[in-house]
Design an enzyme around this catalytic site. Sequence first.
Site: not given
Length: 521
Positions: A235, A265-266, A409
């Site tokens: 994590g 980063i997304d 996502k």
Amino acid sequence: TAHLKHINFKQHVSVSGTRSLSVRSNTNRMAQFQEVMRQQLESSMYADLEKLLSTAKGAEAEVSKKDFEGFRKLFHRFLQVKGPSVEWSKINRPPEDSIQPYDKIKAKGLPDNIADSLNKLVVVKLNGGLGTSMGCKGPKSLISVRNENTFLDLTVQQIEHLNKTYNADVPLVLMNSFNTNDDTKKILQKYRHHRVKIHTFNQSRYPRINKESLLPVAKDMAMTGENADVWYPPGHGDIYASFYNSGLLEQLIAEGKEYIFVSNIDNLGATVDLYILNHLVSQPNGKRCEFIMEVTDKTRADVKGGTLIQYDGKLRLLEIAQVPKAHVDEFKSVTKFKIFNTNNLWISLSAIKRLQEQNAMDMEIIVNPKTLDGGLNVIQLETAVGAAIKCFENALGINVPRSRFLPVKTTSDLLLVMSNLYSLEAGCLTMSERREFPTTPHVKLGSSFTKVQEYLTRFESIPDMLELDHLTVSGDVTFGKHVSLKGTVIIIANHGDRIDIPAGSMLENKIVSGNLRILDH
């Protein structure tokens, strides 16, 4: 008779006294038994970790030794924890001044010399994740999101633009995991001539533990073959220890850096914000804010996001996993907990160093159950980077516009960022000025679109979505070129059917169902 009654009463007292004594001694015995069990589990774990370490070679042995020290501390705490980590009755709403509206921060304006502030900053991107949920091999950061640009390309372009515009030196640091490190390092060659210094460090590698025996599944330190799925990165809360252990933290402090801006980063909305940076560096010395968490207003789609609370006099992050079952609905309500954590964080480097050296970084343990391919049930112990907020001095939440939270996502998210809803400039995505209202449409693509490759074959070109509110697509559906979607559009192809939306179609507030094939003649 009075005398007799008196004796009986005394007898009664002594019997109940004995009973409470026996209950107490049972409780004590139980506690002792649990303590013995804990010690046995811990010593078995330590013995197994030593065995694993003995199979490590060369430089790997040093790194793994540090990793396992961290894991031992985590495992020790895991064995100590009893029950939920929060008492619901002690939860309070944060005081008014502990979560500032972004407009108030922005109203302070910018200093004359922006480069001075920027030169104190380091951008850190969490780059440990794979693209598996979107059907891609390798690091998620290498998926193309817009005009052939990957998440990593966009990040580098943003920082390079800052450095050129203000003649500054903001470095980029990637926190990789053992899953992403090799592929990421290969790709970094292509940025050698960009005006951005790029550093990397690796997250720890921890052993997954058997749910029944609470011992590592791994038999040696290898990462392939039967050991392919026995390790995990613990994590993003691991950032503090691994950043410190890598030596990079010290190096950046020596170079005069003061703050890191950390984000996933997304999250394409997580760009360097000069107003928040200015707020940090312009604080008087005695009141230095060591931690800022960007939060934003919750919508129905964000009910699972962690929220900020006041607990024991400190700002604290409350995640859904910590909430007692009886209160989960209350946690999800948009009225009681109005904001959620975007995981865009601004943190003082010297404070991380101090807390690491004092061993005072305290984050709640997230127990993540998994089932391995062979059916073995394992658990992995993780922590979240935002959970450390309670350890830092003068921590602050800033309620930022929703545009700073644009995570990709799923392919539904990808469709939004690839569309004309957004324009791209210097690596930054901004909502098109031609969109009349600031909210993003709600997009739900069915299972035929889950994998990026398959998703791309279903769109000859990305539809015009400037006036779209809601899109649901289910089943075997394809889109021709120059399709325009407006209002609410629902397209459902039942099992065995296929719907090809013809090129140039304009669908406004339509439900499309049945079967429509368009074949080349």
